[in-house]
Design a protein around this motif. Structure first.
Motif, PDB file in Angstrom:
ATOM      1  N   ALA A 135      32.026  36.306  44.099  1.00 12.04           N
ATOM      2  CA  ALA A 135      30.678  36.783  43.801  1.00 12.04           C
ATOM      3  C   ALA A 135      30.392  38.163  44.360  1.00 12.04           C
ATOM      4  CB  ALA A 135      29.645  35.789  44.322  1.00 12.04           C
ATOM      5  N   ALA A 136      31.066  38.566  45.430  1.00 10.96           N
ATOM      6  CA  ALA A 136      30.814  39.876  46.030  1.00 10.96           C
ATOM      7  C   ALA A 136      31.769  40.949  45.517  1.00 10.96           C
ATOM      8  CB  ALA A 136      30.908  39.798  47.548  1.00 10.96           C
ATOM      9  N   THR A 137      33.048  40.607  45.319  1.00  6.55           N
ATOM     10  CA  THR A 137      34.040  41.618  44.938  1.00  6.55           C
ATOM     11  C   THR A 137      34.297  41.672  43.441  1.00  6.55           C
ATOM     12  OG1 THR A 137      35.953  40.142  45.119  1.00  6.55           O
ATOM     13  CG2 THR A 137      35.201  41.237  47.143  1.00  6.55           C
ATOM     14  N   ASN A 138      33.915  40.623  42.721  1.00  3.38           N
ATOM     15  CA  ASN A 138      34.163  40.511  41.282  1.00  3.38           C
ATOM     16  C   ASN A 138      35.655  40.410  40.961  1.00  3.38           C
ATOM     17  OD1 ASN A 138      32.520  40.141  38.978  1.00  3.38           O
ATOM     18  ND2 ASN A 138      33.212  42.090  38.139  1.00  3.38           N
ATOM     19  N   LYS A 139      36.453  40.027  41.947  1.00  4.81           N
ATOM     20  CA  LYS A 139      37.886  39.841  41.742  1.00  4.81           C
ATOM     21  C   LYS A 139      38.178  38.372  41.463  1.00  4.81           C
ATOM     22  CE  LYS A 139      40.579  41.716  44.799  1.00  4.81           C
ATOM     23  NZ  LYS A 139      41.090  42.086  46.145  1.00  4.81           N
ATOM     24  N   SER A 140      39.101  38.125  40.553  1.00  3.42           N
ATOM     25  CA  SER A 140      39.446  36.751  40.209  1.00  3.42           C
ATOM     26  C   SER A 140      40.659  36.281  41.003  1.00  3.42           C
ATOM     27  CB  SER A 140      39.748  36.640  38.709  1.00  3.42           C
ATOM     28  OG  SER A 140      40.883  37.422  38.372  1.00  3.42           O
ATOM     29  N   GLY A 141      40.858  34.982  41.010  1.00  6.79           N
ATOM     30  CA  GLY A 141      42.102  34.425  41.523  1.00  6.79           C
ATOM     31  C   GLY A 141      42.006  33.718  42.850  1.00  6.79           C
ATOM     32  N   ARG A 142      41.345  34.336  43.859  1.00  6.12           N
ATOM     33  CA  ARG A 142      41.397  33.778  45.208  1.00  6.12           C
ATOM     34  C   ARG A 142      39.997  33.644  45.804  1.00  6.12           C
ATOM     35  NH1 ARG A 142      45.967  36.700  48.663  1.00  6.12           N
ATOM     36  NH2 ARG A 142      44.546  38.465  48.454  1.00  6.12           N
ATOM     37  N   PHE A 143      39.796  32.517  46.487  1.00  7.41           N
ATOM     38  CA  PHE A 143      38.497  32.193  47.064  1.00  7.41           C
ATOM     39  C   PHE A 143      38.707  31.520  48.410  1.00  7.41           C
ATOM     40  CE2 PHE A 143      38.319  32.205  42.516  1.00  7.41           C
ATOM     41  CZ  PHE A 143      37.159  32.893  42.213  1.00  7.41           C
ATOM     42  N   ALA A 144      37.683  31.568  49.254  1.00  6.05           N
ATOM     43  CA  ALA A 144      37.736  30.940  50.567  1.00  6.05           C
ATOM     44  C   ALA A 144      36.789  29.749  50.623  1.00  6.05           C
ATOM     45  CB  ALA A 144      37.353  31.953  51.648  1.00  6.05           C
ATOM     46  N   PRO A 145      37.078  28.761  51.478  1.00  3.75           N
ATOM     47  CA  PRO A 145      36.119  27.672  51.662  1.00  3.75           C
ATOM     48  C   PRO A 145      34.747  28.221  52.038  1.00  3.75           C
ATOM     49  CG  PRO A 145      38.192  27.184  52.776  1.00  3.75           C
ATOM     50  CD  PRO A 145      38.267  28.616  52.322  1.00  3.75           C
ATOM     51  N   TYR A 146      33.696  27.661  51.455  1.00 10.46           N
ATOM     52  CA  TYR A 146      32.306  28.037  51.672  1.00 10.46           C
ATOM     53  C   TYR A 146      32.010  29.447  51.152  1.00 10.46           C
ATOM     54  CZ  TYR A 146      27.757  27.107  53.896  1.00 10.46           C
ATOM     55  OH  TYR A 146      26.422  26.854  54.137  1.00 10.46           O
ATOM     56  N   GLY A 147      32.866  29.950  50.272  1.00  6.30           N
ATOM     57  CA  GLY A 147      32.619  31.229  49.620  1.00  6.30           C
ATOM     58  C   GLY A 147      31.885  31.022  48.300  1.00  6.30           C
ATOM     59  N   ILE A 148      31.187  32.042  47.859  1.00  9.98           N
ATOM     60  CA  ILE A 148      30.435  31.975  46.603  1.00  9.98           C
ATOM     61  C   ILE A 148      31.270  32.560  45.483  1.00  9.98           C
ATOM     62  CG2 ILE A 148      28.315  32.655  45.406  1.00  9.98           C
ATOM     63  CD1 ILE A 148      27.005  32.963  48.180  1.00  9.98           C
ATOM     64  N   GLY A 149      31.336  31.837  44.375  1.00 11.83           N
ATOM     65  CA  GLY A 149      32.052  32.311  43.193  1.00 11.83           C
ATOM     66  C   GLY A 149      31.122  32.384  41.997  1.00 11.83           C
ATOM     67  N   THR A 150      31.539  33.128  40.991  1.00 10.62           N
ATOM     68  CA  THR A 150      30.774  33.274  39.749  1.00 10.62           C
ATOM     69  C   THR A 150      31.695  33.017  38.569  1.00 10.62           C
ATOM     70  OG1 THR A 150      29.289  34.920  40.727  1.00 10.62           O
ATOM     71  CG2 THR A 150      29.397  34.848  38.327  1.00 10.62           C
ATOM     72  N   ILE A 151      31.212  32.247  37.615  1.00 12.67           N
ATOM     73  CA  ILE A 151      31.948  31.960  36.386  1.00 12.67           C
ATOM     74  C   ILE A 151      31.208  32.616  35.231  1.00 12.67           C
ATOM     75  CG2 ILE A 151      32.907  30.175  34.886  1.00 12.67           C
ATOM     76  CD1 ILE A 151      32.429  28.209  37.277  1.00 12.67           C
ATOM     77  N   TYR A 152      31.915  33.421  34.443  1.00  7.81           N
ATOM     78  CA  TYR A 152      31.353  34.011  33.233  1.00  7.81           C
ATOM     79  C   TYR A 152      31.995  33.351  32.012  1.00  7.81           C
ATOM     80  CZ  TYR A 152      29.673  37.708  36.339  1.00  7.81           C
ATOM     81  OH  TYR A 152      29.052  38.409  37.353  1.00  7.81           O
ATOM     82  N   GLY A 153      31.210  33.130  30.976  1.00 11.70           N
ATOM     83  CA  GLY A 153      31.753  32.516  29.769  1.00 11.70           C
ATOM     84  C   GLY A 153      30.655  32.267  28.761  1.00 11.70           C
ATOM     85  N   ARG A 154      30.830  31.266  27.958  1.00 12.29           N
ATOM     86  CA  ARG A 154      29.793  30.866  26.990  1.00 12.29           C
ATOM     87  C   ARG A 154      29.784  29.343  26.886  1.00 12.29           C
ATOM     88  NH1 ARG A 154      33.701  33.078  23.194  1.00 12.29           N
ATOM     89  NH2 ARG A 154      34.567  31.396  21.889  1.00 12.29           N
ATOM     90  N   GLY A 155      28.597  28.837  26.567  1.00 12.70           N
ATOM     91  CA  GLY A 155      28.451  27.391  26.494  1.00 12.70           C
ATOM     92  C   GLY A 155      28.606  26.701  27.832  1.00 12.70           C
ATOM     93  N   LEU A 156      28.311  27.427  28.915  1.00 13.19           N
ATOM     94  CA  LEU A 156      28.508  26.859  30.249  1.00 13.19           C
ATOM     95  C   LEU A 156      27.406  25.879  30.629  1.00 13.19           C
ATOM     96  CD1 LEU A 156      29.570  30.092  32.209  1.00 13.19           C
ATOM     97  CD2 LEU A 156      30.987  28.539  30.838  1.00 13.19           C
ATOM     98  N   ALA A 157      26.243  26.014  30.004  1.00 11.69           N
ATOM     99  CA  ALA A 157      25.107  25.120  30.269  1.00 11.69           C
ATOM    100  C   ALA A 157      24.181  25.187  29.064  1.00 11.69           C
ATOM    101  CB  ALA A 157      24.374  25.536  31.536  1.00 11.69           C
ATOM    102  N   THR A 158      23.258  24.239  28.986  1.00 11.59           N
ATOM    103  CA  THR A 158      22.314  24.216  27.872  1.00 11.59           C
ATOM    104  C   THR A 158      20.978  24.847  28.232  1.00 11.59           C
ATOM    105  OG1 THR A 158      21.671  21.980  28.542  1.00 11.59           O
ATOM    106  CG2 THR A 158      23.341  22.177  26.799  1.00 11.59           C
ATOM    107  N   ALA A 159      20.804  25.211  29.501  1.00 10.38           N
ATOM    108  CA  ALA A 159      19.562  25.842  29.953  1.00 10.38           C
ATOM    109  C   ALA A 159      19.867  26.634  31.224  1.00 10.38           C
ATOM    110  CB  ALA A 159      18.489  24.789  30.221  1.00 10.38           C
ATOM    111  N   THR A 160      18.889  27.405  31.662  1.00 13.32           N
ATOM    112  CA  THR A 160      19.042  28.226  32.867  1.00 13.32           C
ATOM    113  C   THR A 160      18.253  27.594  34.014  1.00 13.32           C
ATOM    114  OG1 THR A 160      19.330  30.263  31.593  1.00 13.32           O
ATOM    115  CG2 THR A 160      18.599  30.493  33.875  1.00 13.32           C
TER     116      THR A 160
END
Length: 259
Positions: free
Chosen positions: A26-51
């Motif tokens: 979520a902070a670096t916008n780099k994919s692939g590696r994450f740490a426990p209790y770190g925040i991530g972001t998923i981009y795509g389509r059809g991920l949910a039916t509402a916000t």
């Protein structure tokens, strides 16, 4: 039971669409590696039916929710539900559970009966990153709570507060996989933590605190005393062990007027 349901799912038409490359720190916008209790972001389509995003009522019990009513969306890492901060049809912000073990893992989104692909990611001890005000400037505040900016820059020898994610485990650990931090908790491997200013490693006593930001989940706070010789340009990086946050991000610092 929920893990069994996830394991039975397979990608289908109209299912959530994303890839390993569209799941980013979520902070670096780099994919692939994450740490426990770190925040991530998923981009795509059809991920949910509402916000929806985590509200005061959602976190009243002191932990992030795993589901927002009316959105259909759930996220799992190796069939383990991941706490959620925000969901929409094109973006999800999630928290890597604080007790997630390191190694290769697979993330999958389930929207009602439709499951997205199993996307590979790696959990490592730390993947530090600083949150940004814009493409070139980090978020930092003075001790009075005011934002450090070009109009209100930091000064040499001043203590400023930086914010990031991905610094890994803390002492003590959060109370649960998605629990909000209730107290200040220093990063576990503080002896491995360093801050770089303009590529130079600062002495360890320049870091007054590096740990969880109370009242939040996945957010880390660094209290930093700036060096006496900082002047005008201050590129800031975090280093935890062998992992260093991206270069090129700066903190606005007052230019010293020399006589």
């Amino acid at each position: 039971m929920l893990g069994t349901v996830w394991a039975m799912q397979s990608p289908a038409q109209n299912a959530p669409f994303y890839s390993a490359q569209s799941i980013v720190h979520a902070a670096t916008n780099k994919s692939g590696r994450f740490a426990p209790y770190g925040i991530g972001t998923i981009y795509g389509r059809g991920l949910a039916t509402a916000t929806a995003g985590a509200s005061a009522s959602d976190v009243a019990a002191g932990t992030l929710p795993y589901y927002f009513n009316g959105t259909c969306s759930r996220v799992a890492i190796d069939n383990i539900p991941a706490p959620l901060l925000f969901v929409s049809p094109t973006q999800i912000n999630f928290l890597v559970p604080s007790n997630m073990r390191t190694g290769k893992r697979y993330l999958q989104i389930l929207c009602d009966s439709l499951a997205g692909p199993r996307a590979e990611l790696e959990i490592i001890d730390a993947e530090p990153g600083l949150f940004q005000l814009n493409a070139a400037t980090i978020i930092a505040v003075h001790t009075n709570g005011q934002l450090c900016s070009e109009e209100n820059p930091a000064k040499a020898n001043e203590v400023v507060l930086l914010f990031g994610t991905g610094l890994g485990r803390t002492l003590p650990l959060p109370a649960g996989p998605g629990a909000l931090a209730t107290i200040a908790a220093q990063v576990e491997n503080i002896s491995d933590f360093r801050i770089l200013i303009n590529g130079e490693v600062l002495p360890s006593n320049a870091v007054l605190y590096a740990g969880l930001a109370p009242g939040f989940a996945g957010l880390y706070q660094i209290n930093l005393r700036l060096p006496a010789n900082v002047d005008s340009v201050a590129e800031v990086q975090l280093r935890m062990g062998s992992e260093t946050s991206p270069a090129g991000l700066r903190l606005p610092v007052e230019k010293v007027v020399k006589p």
